[in-house]
Design an enzyme around this catalytic site. Structure first.
Site, PDB file in Angstrom:
ATOM      1  N   ASN A 245      48.518  27.516  42.227  1.00 12.22           N
ATOM      2  CA  ASN A 245      49.882  27.265  42.929  1.00 12.22           C
ATOM      3  C   ASN A 245      50.337  26.325  43.085  1.00 12.22           C
ATOM      4  O   ASN A 245      51.374  26.174  43.049  1.00 12.22           O
ATOM      5  CB  ASN A 245      48.582  28.165  44.269  1.00 12.22           C
ATOM      6  CG  ASN A 245      48.007  29.029  44.640  1.00 12.22           C
ATOM      7  OD1 ASN A 245      47.721  28.512  46.116  1.00 12.22           O
ATOM      8  ND2 ASN A 245      48.696  30.460  44.115  1.00 12.22           N
TER       9      ASN A 245
ATOM     10  N   GLU B  41      44.959  40.333  42.495  1.00 10.46           N
ATOM     11  CA  GLU B  41      46.286  40.344  41.793  1.00 10.46           C
ATOM     12  C   GLU B  41      46.347  41.053  40.903  1.00 10.46           C
ATOM     13  O   GLU B  41      46.089  41.750  39.821  1.00 10.46           O
ATOM     14  CB  GLU B  41      46.027  38.692  41.823  1.00 10.46           C
ATOM     15  CG  GLU B  41      47.897  38.289  41.727  1.00 10.46           C
ATOM     16  CD  GLU B  41      48.351  38.532  42.709  1.00 10.46           C
ATOM     17  OE1 GLU B  41      48.882  39.747  42.880  1.00 10.46           O
ATOM     18  OE2 GLU B  41      49.360  37.811  43.638  1.00 10.46           O
TER      19      GLU B  41
ATOM     20  N   ARG C  58      38.851  32.732  44.433  1.00 13.23           N
ATOM     21  CA  ARG C  58      39.527  31.486  45.572  1.00 13.23           C
ATOM     22  C   ARG C  58      40.005  32.476  47.029  1.00 13.23           C
ATOM     23  O   ARG C  58      39.700  32.538  48.154  1.00 13.23           O
ATOM     24  CB  ARG C  58      41.304  31.296  45.384  1.00 13.23           C
ATOM     25  CG  ARG C  58      41.717  32.545  44.642  1.00 13.23           C
ATOM     26  CD  ARG C  58      42.748  32.274  43.879  1.00 13.23           C
ATOM     27  NE  ARG C  58      43.698  33.160  43.247  1.00 13.23           N
ATOM     28  CZ  ARG C  58      43.635  34.093  42.220  1.00 13.23           C
ATOM     29  NH1 ARG C  58      42.628  33.532  41.814  1.00 13.23           N
ATOM     30  NH2 ARG C  58      44.403  34.996  41.603  1.00 13.23           N
TER      31      ARG C  58
ATOM     32  N   GLY D  94      48.250  37.230  46.999  1.00 17.99           N
ATOM     33  CA  GLY D  94      49.930  37.327  47.871  1.00 17.99           C
ATOM     34  C   GLY D  94      50.930  38.273  46.725  1.00 17.99           C
ATOM     35  O   GLY D  94      51.588  39.505  47.737  1.00 17.99           O
TER      36      GLY D  94
ATOM     37  N   THR E 269      46.155  34.765  37.275  1.00 14.72           N
ATOM     38  CA  THR E 269      45.627  35.936  37.655  1.00 14.72           C
ATOM     39  C   THR E 269      44.604  37.186  37.203  1.00 14.72           C
ATOM     40  O   THR E 269      44.018  37.916  38.064  1.00 14.72           O
ATOM     41  CB  THR E 269      47.346  37.899  37.097  1.00 14.72           C
ATOM     42  OG1 THR E 269      46.943  37.694  35.998  1.00 14.72           O
ATOM     43  CG2 THR E 269      48.471  37.458  38.215  1.00 14.72           C
TER      44      THR E 269
ATOM     45  N   ARG F  72      46.462  36.250  52.660  1.00 12.67           N
ATOM     46  CA  ARG F  72      46.411  35.889  51.423  1.00 12.67           C
ATOM     47  C   ARG F  72      45.039  34.830  51.078  1.00 12.67           C
ATOM     48  O   ARG F  72      44.824  34.364  52.324  1.00 12.67           O
ATOM     49  CB  ARG F  72      47.538  34.637  51.143  1.00 12.67           C
ATOM     50  CG  ARG F  72      47.458  34.975  50.073  1.00 12.67           C
ATOM     51  CD  ARG F  72      49.195  34.384  49.069  1.00 12.67           C
ATOM     52  NE  ARG F  72      49.215  33.769  47.933  1.00 12.67           N
ATOM     53  CZ  ARG F  72      50.053  32.357  47.706  1.00 12.67           C
ATOM     54  NH1 ARG F  72      50.741  32.570  47.973  1.00 12.67           N
ATOM     55  NH2 ARG F  72      50.227  32.104  46.162  1.00 12.67           N
ATOM     56  N   HIS F  73      45.004  34.264  49.941  1.00 12.70           N
ATOM     57  CA  HIS F  73      43.378  33.549  49.541  1.00 12.70           C
ATOM     58  C   HIS F  73      44.517  31.798  50.147  1.00 12.70           C
ATOM     59  O   HIS F  73      45.358  31.811  50.494  1.00 12.70           O
ATOM     60  CB  HIS F  73      43.434  33.552  48.554  1.00 12.70           C
ATOM     61  CG  HIS F  73      44.023  33.412  47.253  1.00 12.70           C
ATOM     62  ND1 HIS F  73      45.104  32.221  47.430  1.00 12.70           N
ATOM     63  CD2 HIS F  73      44.580  34.438  46.911  1.00 12.70           C
ATOM     64  CE1 HIS F  73      45.064  32.256  46.007  1.00 12.70           C
ATOM     65  NE2 HIS F  73      46.118  33.606  46.037  1.00 12.70           N
ATOM     66  N   GLY F  74      43.900  30.858  50.218  1.00 10.00           N
ATOM     67  CA  GLY F  74      44.034  29.460  50.299  1.00 10.00           C
ATOM     68  C   GLY F  74      44.303  29.168  49.065  1.00 10.00           C
ATOM     69  O   GLY F  74      44.561  29.248  48.291  1.00 10.00           O
ATOM     70  N   GLN F  75      44.954  27.791  49.272  1.00 11.44           N
ATOM     71  CA  GLN F  75      45.666  27.050  47.778  1.00 11.44           C
ATOM     72  C   GLN F  75      44.526  26.624  46.882  1.00 11.44           C
ATOM     73  O   GLN F  75      43.675  26.043  47.004  1.00 11.44           O
ATOM     74  CB  GLN F  75      46.016  25.777  48.175  1.00 11.44           C
ATOM     75  CG  GLN F  75      47.402  25.029  47.428  1.00 11.44           C
ATOM     76  CD  GLN F  75      47.489  23.701  47.660  1.00 11.44           C
ATOM     77  OE1 GLN F  75      46.387  23.130  47.692  1.00 11.44           O
ATOM     78  NE2 GLN F  75      48.156  23.242  47.656  1.00 11.44           N
TER      79      GLN F  75
END
Length: 218
Positions: free
Chosen positions: A17, A88, A64, A158, A24, A10-13
């Site tokens: 988030n 996503e 992201r 995610g 999305t 998964r990508h970072g924050q």
């Protein structure tokens, strides 16, 4: 059994988030400073051989995911490659909302997917079958492209990677935990088994011991 390992990371924050916004639509927001630290920590763990020798790095078209892959790439001396189809879950009419009814509606649909109801759909958005129809062929292509082995990392999202990972291993080996969240820069590790995939690891935590975000999706 192939020596290939597929890491769905998964990508970072992002700020979305933090704000628990259903965000999305491409290209989406950039990483926060913490998100950049999370991505760098993921890169260090992968460079240290946590999942074997990384031979290829891919990412979704989302900003992201690209920024995460770029930071991971700095640790691996690899050129990241963008692939379409692994963005996503598209939430349609829920896009941009962070109110509890919207979050509950989103979670209800994803929960239905994880119990086998892939026809369930977000209002004006995607069904589970829609998600798998665009995502699974990319995974199949990566498996064929890297049939000689090595570790292939795909930076994705995610909800999408969680649902896809469960579907890929549903009939082969041990299924993943149905309710296990994947935090920012967490990852799911798979390897080929027969015509399907086997779960190697479900690493739901943020790498490097960095803080987690109580987010919804992204």
């Amino acid at each position: 059994m192939s020596d290939l390992r597929l890491v769905l990371a998964r990508h970072g924050q992002t700020q979305a988030n933090i704000d628990r916004v259903l965000d999305t639509v491409l290209p989406g927001p950039p990483l926060t400073e913490l998100g950049r630290l999370q991505a760098a920590a993921l890169g260090r763990e992968l460079a240290d051989g946590a999942e074997g020798t990384v031979t290829a790095l891919y990412h979704s078209p989302a900003r992201r995911a690209r920024e995460t892959a770029d930071l991971v790439a700095e640790q691996l001396d690899l050129a990241p490659v963008e692939v379409t189809g692994v963005h996503e879950v598209q939430v349609g009419e829920l896009e941009g909302r962070n109110d509890e009814p919207a979050i509950a509606a989103f979670r209800d649909v994803v929960d239905r997917w994880q119990t086998g109801d892939l026809d369930a759909a977000h209002p004006g958005g995607e069904s589970g079958r829609d998600l798998l129809a665009r995502y699974a062929p990319v995974v199949a292509d990566l498996r064929e492209r890297h049939a000689d082995g090595g570790t292939v990392v795909l930076v994705s999202h995610g909800a999408a990677l969680r649902v896809v990972a469960q579907e890929l291993v549903d009939h082969v080996g041990t299924p993943p935990p149905e309710e296990e969240h994947v935090a920012n820069c967490g990852r799911v590790v798979l390897r080929p088994r027969g015509s399907g995939w086997e779960l190697v690891a479900w690493r739901s935590a943020v790498p490097g011991g960095l803080p987690n975000t109580d987010d919804v999706t992204g």
